[in-house]
Design a protein around this motif. Structure first.
Motif, PDB file in Angstrom:
ATOM      1  N   ILE A 168       0.832  -1.200   0.000  1.00  0.00           N
ATOM      2  CA  ILE A 168       0.000   0.000   0.000  1.00  0.00           C
ATOM      3  C   ILE A 168       0.870   1.255   0.000  1.00  0.00           C
ATOM      4  N   LEU A 169       1.934   1.240   0.782  1.00  0.00           N
ATOM      5  CA  LEU A 169       2.740   2.445   0.990  1.00  0.00           C
ATOM      6  C   LEU A 169       3.710   2.720  -0.147  1.00  0.00           C
ATOM      7  N   VAL A 170       4.296   1.675  -0.706  1.00  0.00           N
ATOM      8  CA  VAL A 170       5.325   1.859  -1.735  1.00  0.00           C
ATOM      9  C   VAL A 170       4.646   2.082  -3.084  1.00  0.00           C
ATOM     10  N   PRO A 171       4.950   3.165  -3.786  1.00  0.00           N
ATOM     11  CA  PRO A 171       4.332   3.415  -5.098  1.00  0.00           C
ATOM     12  C   PRO A 171       4.807   2.396  -6.117  1.00  0.00           C
ATOM     13  N   PRO A 172       3.938   2.022  -7.064  1.00  0.00           N
ATOM     14  CA  PRO A 172       4.315   0.989  -8.051  1.00  0.00           C
ATOM     15  C   PRO A 172       5.421   1.433  -8.992  1.00  0.00           C
ATOM     16  N   THR A 173       5.670   2.739  -9.085  1.00  0.00           N
ATOM     17  CA  THR A 173       6.739   3.201  -9.983  1.00  0.00           C
ATOM     18  C   THR A 173       8.114   2.710  -9.545  1.00  0.00           C
ATOM     19  N   THR A 174       8.255   2.343  -8.259  1.00  0.00           N
ATOM     20  CA  THR A 174       9.553   1.867  -7.780  1.00  0.00           C
ATOM     21  C   THR A 174       9.917   0.504  -8.369  1.00  0.00           C
ATOM     22  N   ILE A 175       8.913  -0.255  -8.804  1.00  0.00           N
ATOM     23  CA  ILE A 175       9.193  -1.578  -9.386  1.00  0.00           C
ATOM     24  C   ILE A 175       8.843  -1.597 -10.875  1.00  0.00           C
ATOM     25  N   GLN A 176       8.789  -0.441 -11.495  1.00  0.00           N
ATOM     26  CA  GLN A 176       8.412  -0.369 -12.902  1.00  0.00           C
ATOM     27  C   GLN A 176       9.392  -1.133 -13.789  1.00  0.00           C
ATOM     28  N   SER A 177      10.683  -0.909 -13.571  1.00  0.00           N
ATOM     29  CA  SER A 177      11.685  -1.592 -14.392  1.00  0.00           C
ATOM     30  C   SER A 177      11.632  -3.101 -14.199  1.00  0.00           C
ATOM     31  N   SER A 178      11.446  -3.521 -12.948  1.00  0.00           N
ATOM     32  CA  SER A 178      11.383  -4.960 -12.671  1.00  0.00           C
ATOM     33  C   SER A 178      10.168  -5.597 -13.333  1.00  0.00           C
ATOM     34  N   LEU A 179       9.034  -4.906 -13.268  1.00  0.00           N
ATOM     35  CA  LEU A 179       7.826  -5.437 -13.906  1.00  0.00           C
ATOM     36  C   LEU A 179       8.006  -5.563 -15.417  1.00  0.00           C
ATOM     37  N   TYR A 180       8.587  -4.539 -15.998  1.00  0.00           N
ATOM     38  CA  TYR A 180       8.774  -4.559 -17.454  1.00  0.00           C
ATOM     39  C   TYR A 180       9.681  -5.719 -17.870  1.00  0.00           C
ATOM     40  N   LEU A 181      10.813  -5.865 -17.193  1.00  0.00           N
ATOM     41  CA  LEU A 181      11.755  -6.927 -17.553  1.00  0.00           C
ATOM     42  C   LEU A 181      11.169  -8.306 -17.270  1.00  0.00           C
ATOM     43  N   ASN A 182      10.426  -8.418 -16.178  1.00  0.00           N
ATOM     44  CA  ASN A 182       9.864  -9.708 -15.813  1.00  0.00           C
ATOM     45  C   ASN A 182       8.863 -10.206 -16.854  1.00  0.00           C
ATOM     46  N   PHE A 183       7.991  -9.313 -17.331  1.00  0.00           N
ATOM     47  CA  PHE A 183       6.968  -9.739 -18.282  1.00  0.00           C
ATOM     48  C   PHE A 183       7.465  -9.681 -19.732  1.00  0.00           C
ATOM     49  N   CYS A 184       8.529  -8.927 -19.984  1.00  0.00           N
ATOM     50  CA  CYS A 184       9.113  -8.924 -21.319  1.00  0.00           C
ATOM     51  C   CYS A 184       9.907 -10.207 -21.573  1.00  0.00           C
ATOM     52  N   TYR A 185      10.541 -10.728 -20.529  1.00  0.00           N
ATOM     53  CA  TYR A 185      11.306 -11.983 -20.623  1.00  0.00           C
ATOM     54  C   TYR A 185      10.751 -12.978 -19.611  1.00  0.00           C
ATOM     55  N   PHE A 186       9.480 -13.280 -19.725  1.00  0.00           N
ATOM     56  CA  PHE A 186       8.805 -14.118 -18.736  1.00  0.00           C
ATOM     57  C   PHE A 186       9.214 -15.579 -18.901  1.00  0.00           C
ATOM     58  N   ASP A 187       9.569 -16.168 -17.769  1.00  0.00           N
ATOM     59  CA  ASP A 187       9.949 -17.578 -17.767  1.00  0.00           C
ATOM     60  C   ASP A 187       9.723 -18.135 -16.359  1.00  0.00           C
ATOM     61  N   ILE A 188       9.448 -19.407 -16.265  1.00  0.00           N
ATOM     62  CA  ILE A 188       9.244 -20.084 -14.983  1.00  0.00           C
ATOM     63  C   ILE A 188      10.315 -21.164 -14.851  1.00  0.00           C
ATOM     64  N   PHE A 189      11.316 -20.891 -14.037  1.00  0.00           N
ATOM     65  CA  PHE A 189      12.430 -21.820 -13.793  1.00  0.00           C
ATOM     66  C   PHE A 189      13.107 -22.263 -15.095  1.00  0.00           C
ATOM     67  N   GLY A 190      13.098 -21.384 -16.107  1.00  0.00           N
ATOM     68  CA  GLY A 190      13.759 -21.709 -17.363  1.00  0.00           C
ATOM     69  C   GLY A 190      13.030 -22.711 -18.233  1.00  0.00           C
ATOM     70  N   ILE A 191      11.768 -23.020 -17.920  1.00  0.00           N
ATOM     71  CA  ILE A 191      11.023 -24.049 -18.653  1.00  0.00           C
ATOM     72  C   ILE A 191      10.746 -23.604 -20.090  1.00  0.00           C
TER      73      ILE A 191
END
Length: 331
Positions: A138-161
């Motif tokens: 609630i307290l932390v604004p989502p902009t702080t994890i913007q880069s992580s979200l972008y990279l995570n969903f741009c190169y999405f993988d589950i344990f390298g499967i």
């Protein structure tokens, strides 16, 4: 006669109270006047910009430069709405926005209800730590994890499967999948707030209701579905409306996940302001739109984004009030 008697009675009572009654009544009247002035000023500050946009949306371009026109258009027109609707591709964008907002709201309510009920009723390891994480969301604004979200969903993988099977990770951007995954994982827009609200509501329900259901032979799932959820209609309705409206007006996740998407908020400014010059030039109206006319079209586009929410509120208000009254809560 009645007024004279009441005035005479008031004077007598005031004398008996050594002037306390007059001071009390004067204070109450002064308090009501101050409260009215503050509420009126607050309402005016909220409504005045909206009313200005409504007025501008019905004005022709020459009215925008007429200093004698304040609020009421001299040359009333609906062409602004027609042009804005064409530039925004309004009906297609409206349908996409409606479907995305509905899907996100439903998924958020499902996941947040389960998590909020778990925090309210069950004990599990590191419960306080996990709830502190909810407060942190609630307290932390989502902009702080913007880069992580972008990279995570741009190169999405589950344990390298996926990389092992296809040779490369999945790119989930420009799709509804990131919305769905984040909502199901209680990391969607304002999910932490919904979890907190639902948890507090379930904590206020007496545990004797659940115990009585257990005695009657209900299991944990049946008790949750048949006993707890019907009582939680007010808070679930509130959270659903909040989730729907916030998703409708969200620009952060929309620009992050749907950069090529076609929703109202992403087409409002770029569609109207960016394409207006081309629209006028093709039709031989003008080479370039003036600043005031561009701002007027943007105001029209903004209203076209807000109008569906107002209609939703009018339709939802009756059902919301009925659900509150059925739960014993008076408005």
């Amino acid at each position: 006669m009645n007024k004279k008697k009441s005035l005479k009675s008031f004077i007598e009572r005031n004398k008996k109270s050594n002037g306390y009654l007059l001071r009390k009544v004067s204070f109450e009247v002064f308090y009501k006047i101050i409260r009215f002035v503050l509420l009126f000023g607050l309402c005016f500050m909220i409504l005045q910009p909206l009313l200005n946009k409504v007025s501008v949306s019905f004005m022709e371009e020459r009215d925008l430069y007429d200093s004698t026109i304040v609020a009421i258009p001299r040359h009333f027109t609906l062409d602004n709405y027609k042009i804005a609707s064409y530039l925004m591709k309004y009906w297609s964008a409206l349908l996409n926005t409606f479907l995305i907002s509905l899907l996100v709201s439903v998924l958020q309510i499902i996941s947040c209800t389960l998590v909020g009920y778990g925090f309210a009723r069950y004990k599990f390891p590191l419960k306080n730590l996990w709830f502190a994480a909810v407060i942190l969301v609630i307290l932390v604004p989502p902009t702080t994890i913007q880069s992580s979200l972008y990279l995570n969903f741009c190169y999405f993988d589950i344990f390298g499967i996926f990389k092992a099977i296809t040779g490369e990770p999945l790119n989930l951007l420009n799709s509804i999948t990131p919305y769905a995954l984040m909502c199901l994982g209680c990391m969607g827009l304002k999910s932490g707030l919904y979890i907190y609200m639902i948890r507090q509501f379930f904590r206020g329900i007496p545990k004797e209701l659940e115990e009585a259901a257990y005695v009657d032979g209900c299991g944990k799932v049946a008790t949750f579905v048949k006993i707890m959820l019907p009582d939680a209609k007010p808070i679930l309705t509130s959270c659903f409306l909040f989730a729907y409206v916030w998703q409708w007006t969200d620009s952060f996740y929309t620009n992050l996940f749907l950069r090529d998407g076609f929703v109202l908020l992403s087409t409002k400014l770029s569609g109207v302001a960016g394409a207006l010059d081309s629209y006028l030039d093709v039709r031989g109206i003008a080479k370039k739109a003036t600043t005031a006319y561009s701002q007027g079209m943007i105001a029209t586009g903004t209203l076209m984004v807000i109008f569906p929410l107002i209609i939703l509120y009018l339709f939802a208000q009756k059902g919301f009030v009925e659900s509150l009254s059925q739960s014993g809560i008076k408005m």
